[in-house]
Design an enzyme around this catalytic site. Structure first.
Site, PDB file in Angstrom:
ATOM      1  N   LYS A   1      -6.406  -7.747  -1.592  1.00  0.00           N
ATOM      2  CA  LYS A   1      -7.623  -7.875  -0.781  1.00  0.00           C
ATOM      3  C   LYS A   1      -8.231  -6.520  -0.462  1.00  0.00           C
ATOM      4  O   LYS A   1      -9.440  -6.308  -0.592  1.00  0.00           O
ATOM      5  CB  LYS A   1      -7.281  -8.639   0.503  1.00  0.00           C
ATOM      6  CG  LYS A   1      -8.436  -8.821   1.481  1.00  0.00           C
ATOM      7  CD  LYS A   1      -8.466  -7.778   2.581  1.00  0.00           C
ATOM      8  CE  LYS A   1      -7.236  -7.820   3.449  1.00  0.00           C
ATOM      9  NZ  LYS A   1      -7.316  -6.848   4.570  1.00  0.00           N
TER      10      LYS A   1
ATOM     11  N   LYS B   1      -9.280   4.065   5.874  1.00  0.00           N
ATOM     12  CA  LYS B   1      -8.199   3.149   5.503  1.00  0.00           C
ATOM     13  C   LYS B   1      -8.349   2.699   4.048  1.00  0.00           C
ATOM     14  O   LYS B   1      -7.354   2.607   3.306  1.00  0.00           O
ATOM     15  CB  LYS B   1      -8.185   1.937   6.431  1.00  0.00           C
ATOM     16  CG  LYS B   1      -7.140   0.873   6.062  1.00  0.00           C
ATOM     17  CD  LYS B   1      -5.720   1.411   6.141  1.00  0.00           C
ATOM     18  CE  LYS B   1      -4.689   0.368   5.719  1.00  0.00           C
ATOM     19  NZ  LYS B   1      -4.540  -0.724   6.682  1.00  0.00           N
TER      20      LYS B   1
END
Length: 296
Positions: A237, A169
């Protein structure tokens, strides 16, 4: 049709859309939200994560970061305290590789099964049940979770053992964020060189070098629509997670580091806007502002 009950820990924009598709597949769905807010009338909200876990066969985690995961997992009111042995934990959140390993260890210690399954896709894919699930798990745990993953996604990629889904990811989101930054920089040059804005955006929407995902972002940016499909605060983030993980493996990622800084800057003003707002930030930086002498 299944009679299993799924509990969502975190039920925001993505979680609520996944929940709709799981109900269509025959699952019962309940949720625990730290805010206590009910996202839709069909999904009951339970007061604590431990209470949710006690009535769920499968838990799906969909929270924004490491701290949110452990705030919901640990303590007397955490889901680890309430979950029955054998419960499947599916973590769809994008968190650090270290947090994934820690959560896996905590789940194992409680006799729970753990599937690391962050998703690739935004709200349009979640609504259609067309997410791509990036799975780190044992073969048996993946197969046990597959009906759930198939209800919310069009494809599950088995990346390897627990942790591999998280690392994959970060690779994907790093490409996504860094590519948008390159596009934004090039758009900035094009505008500052005098190219017509409408022509520029239309051209970029037609050429093969721009991915379908980024063409969609360009189309939104052209009309100034930054409704959040993937908020800048989450993309920023994720880029930070990737930079930290890359440092730990001594990886060479200068372009990703630059994109991380660009998105961190965009995050100051566009935290809750879609991350494509980076295009707007760079556009504004090249708009001609008259020198003081010109204003006089």
């Amino acid at each position: 049709m299944t009679q299993q009950t799924i509990g969502f820990v975190g039920y925001g924009a993505m979680g609520a859309l996944m929940g709709q598709n799981l109900r269509k597949a025959g699952y019962g769905v309940s949720a625990y939200t730290p805010s206590g807010k009910q996202q839709d009338a069909d999904t009951p909200v339970v007061k604590t994560a431990s209470a949710l876990a006690a009535l769920s066969d499968i838990l799906v985690l969909c929270v924004p970061n490491d701290s949110a995961v452990f705030a919901s997992a640990e303590g007397a009111e955490g889901f680890l305290a309430g979950a029955r042995a054998g419960t499947i934990i599916i973590n769809t959140s994008t968190i650090s590789p270290e947090a994934t390993e820690k959560l896996h260890d905590l789940a194992n210690a409680k006799g729970l099964r753990f599937v690391d399954a962050p998703m690739s896709g935004s709200t349009p894919e979640a609504e259609k049940g067309e997410l791509v699930m990036l799975v780190g798990a044992s073969h048996d745990d993946l197969e046990a979770a597959r009906p759930v993953l198939s209800a919310i996604g069009k494809l599950s990629i088995h990346a390897g053992p627990v942790g591999a889904g998280t690392r994959l990811k970060l690779v994907i989101n790093g490409i996504m964020g860094a590519t948008l930054n390159v596009i934004a920089e090039a758009v900035g040059y094009g505008l500052s060189s005098g190219l017509d804005r409408s022509m520029l955006y239309e051209a970029l929407g037609q050429v093969a070098v721009i991915s379908p995902h980024h063409k969609r972002k360009l189309a939104y940016a052209e009309r100034g629509d930054f409704s959040a499909q993937f908020p800048t605060r989450l993309m920023s983030k994720d880029m930070g997670l990737l930079i930290s993980a890359a440092r730990s493996t001594h990886s060479f990622c200068p372009a990703i580091a630059i994109a991380d800084q660009a998105l961190a800057l965009a995050n100051k003003r566009h935290a809750n806007d879609d991350y494509s707002a980076l295009l707007s930030a760079i556009e504004k930086s090249v708009v001609h502002s008259p020198e003081p002498s010109e204003k006089a």
